[in-house]
Design a protein around this motif. Structure first.
Motif: not given
Length: 387
Positions: A126-139, A173-187
């Motif tokens: 369902a839905g779509r893949w991540l765009g080029a922007g930030r603050y989106e996730a695929v779960a 555990d389920g995977l939550l995909f975010v863009v790499i820059n968002d992942a760096t900020v979260i980590a």
């Protein structure tokens, strides 16, 4: 005349209960083997699907799936300049707990290098893949998130724009995909207390960033994924990158081997040990059942011998009884497995080859059980019918 079938029809309730007892033991065996296959499949999911020829990880480390790994922020640009490299992508993965709808949930945040990583290795339901922007996730659906949900990670709000199914890590555990820059900020996000500790450690009296960490680590990029040109010499490219000294280079086959034979070795060994134990118990139970049935029919066996029945007639009856119990239990076990295993929290994979091997092992078990019964029946004398 099939004496075993006549005996089953004479006491159908007992035969059915006996078959179901064996079926539940076989269901446990099927479940353990399926769980083993599921653990392996989950563990290798990212490694197999992400389409990378080489993994560039932290020097003297085994990569993000075996231990902590962090490469310098410019490694991807350095790797991209190596002759024979077609493209590079940054990769990061770590576990994260977050609050959603008043409940604490757990997911494995996976940073992907959008737009270099177009997500073609994922299957969206369902839905779509991540765009080029930030603050989106695929779960993944196992996280309980749905399209349009908004979750807070490291003080930022992420909107769920896509859903996958079956994308989990080795722990389930389920995977939550975010863009790499968002992942760096979260980590890198730290609590206020850690920020104060970082100030003290660096002797700074100025304002510290919320991303400042007391951990001496300049990057949260776990690995750089490399795809090579079809004509490239893998060994030469690998040697060129490995000469830098601050990184290690692993192939996909080596990552797979490290995951299975290092990180998951004890778990796999334990599952297989329990499977063998249940198979041994099944063999003992079937042997005991066949032996008990033989003991109960000693008078009838003596009567058969008295009227001239040969030994092979008696042996055939006992062998047929063991086969009926095994065959009935196996069919019932497959039916029960199909009903209950989809409800389990972890993936249970039922492969036809595993079921065929189990059927072969069950045939051996029934043959051994029949031999035990036949050995007892062979000692029965025809004159015992008079006793």
């Amino acid at each position: 005349m099939n004496l075993a079938f006549k005996d089953a029809c004479h006491a159908p309730a007992r035969f059915a209960l006996t078959s179901f007892g064996v079926a539940f033991l076989l269901t446990a065996v099927i479940g353990m083997v399926g769980l083993y296959r599921g653990v392996v499949e989950d563990a290798l999911l990212i490694i197999e699907r992400i389409d990378a020829d080489l993994w560039v990880v932290q020097g003297e480390r085994a990569g993000p799936f075996a231990e902590a790994s962090a490469v310098a922020a410019d490694v991807d640009r350095r790797v991209a300049g190596v002759p024979g490299v077609a493209d590079v992508r940054r990769f990061s993965q770590f576990s994260q707990q977050f609050d959603f709808a008043g409940r604490m949930r757990r997911a494995t945040v996976t940073g992907v290098d959008v737009p270099a990583d177009d997500g073609r290795w994922l299957t969206l339901i369902a839905g779509r893949w991540l765009g080029a922007g930030r603050y989106e996730a695929v779960a993944d659906a196992v996280t309980g998130l749905r399209i349009g949900d908004r979750v807070t990670l490291a003080r930022d709000v992420y909107e769920i724009v896509g859903l996958t199914r079956g994308m989990v890590d080795s722990a389930g555990d389920g995977l939550l995909f975010v863009v790499i820059n968002d992942a760096t900020v979260i980590a890198q996000r730290r609590t206020s207390e850690e920020i104060h500790l970082a100030r003290a450690a660096h002797g700074s009296s100025g304002a510290a960033s919320a991303d400042t960490s007391s951990v001496a680590q300049d990057s949260k990029i776990a690995a750089v994924l490399v795809r090579l040109d079809p004509a490239a010499d893998h060994a030469r490219v690998r040697a060129a990158i490995a000469r830098w000294g601050d990184v290690a280079v692993l192939s996909t086959a080596e990552q797979r081997d490290l995951m299975l034979n290092a990180r998951l070795w004890k778990l796999r060994l334990q599952i297989l040990a329990f499977t063998l134990l249940i198979l041994l118990i099944t063999a003992l139970v079937v042997s005991l059942i066949v032996y008990t049935m033989t003991i109960e029919k000693l008078h009838q066996i003596a009567l058969l011998k008295l009227i001239g029945a040969r030994e092979r007639v008696v042996a055939g009856m006992i062998g047929q009884q063991a086969a009926l119990i095994g065959f009935g239990g196996f069919l019932a076990a497959i039916g029960v497995s199909r009903l209950i295993f989809p409800l389990f929290p972890r993936r249970v994979v039922l492969l036809p080859s595993d079921l065929a091997l189990l059927a072969l092992l069950l045939a051996v078990i029934c043959a051994v059980a029949a031999f035990v019964g036949i050995a007892r029946a062979s000692r029965v004398q025809a004159r015992e019918v008079l006793s």
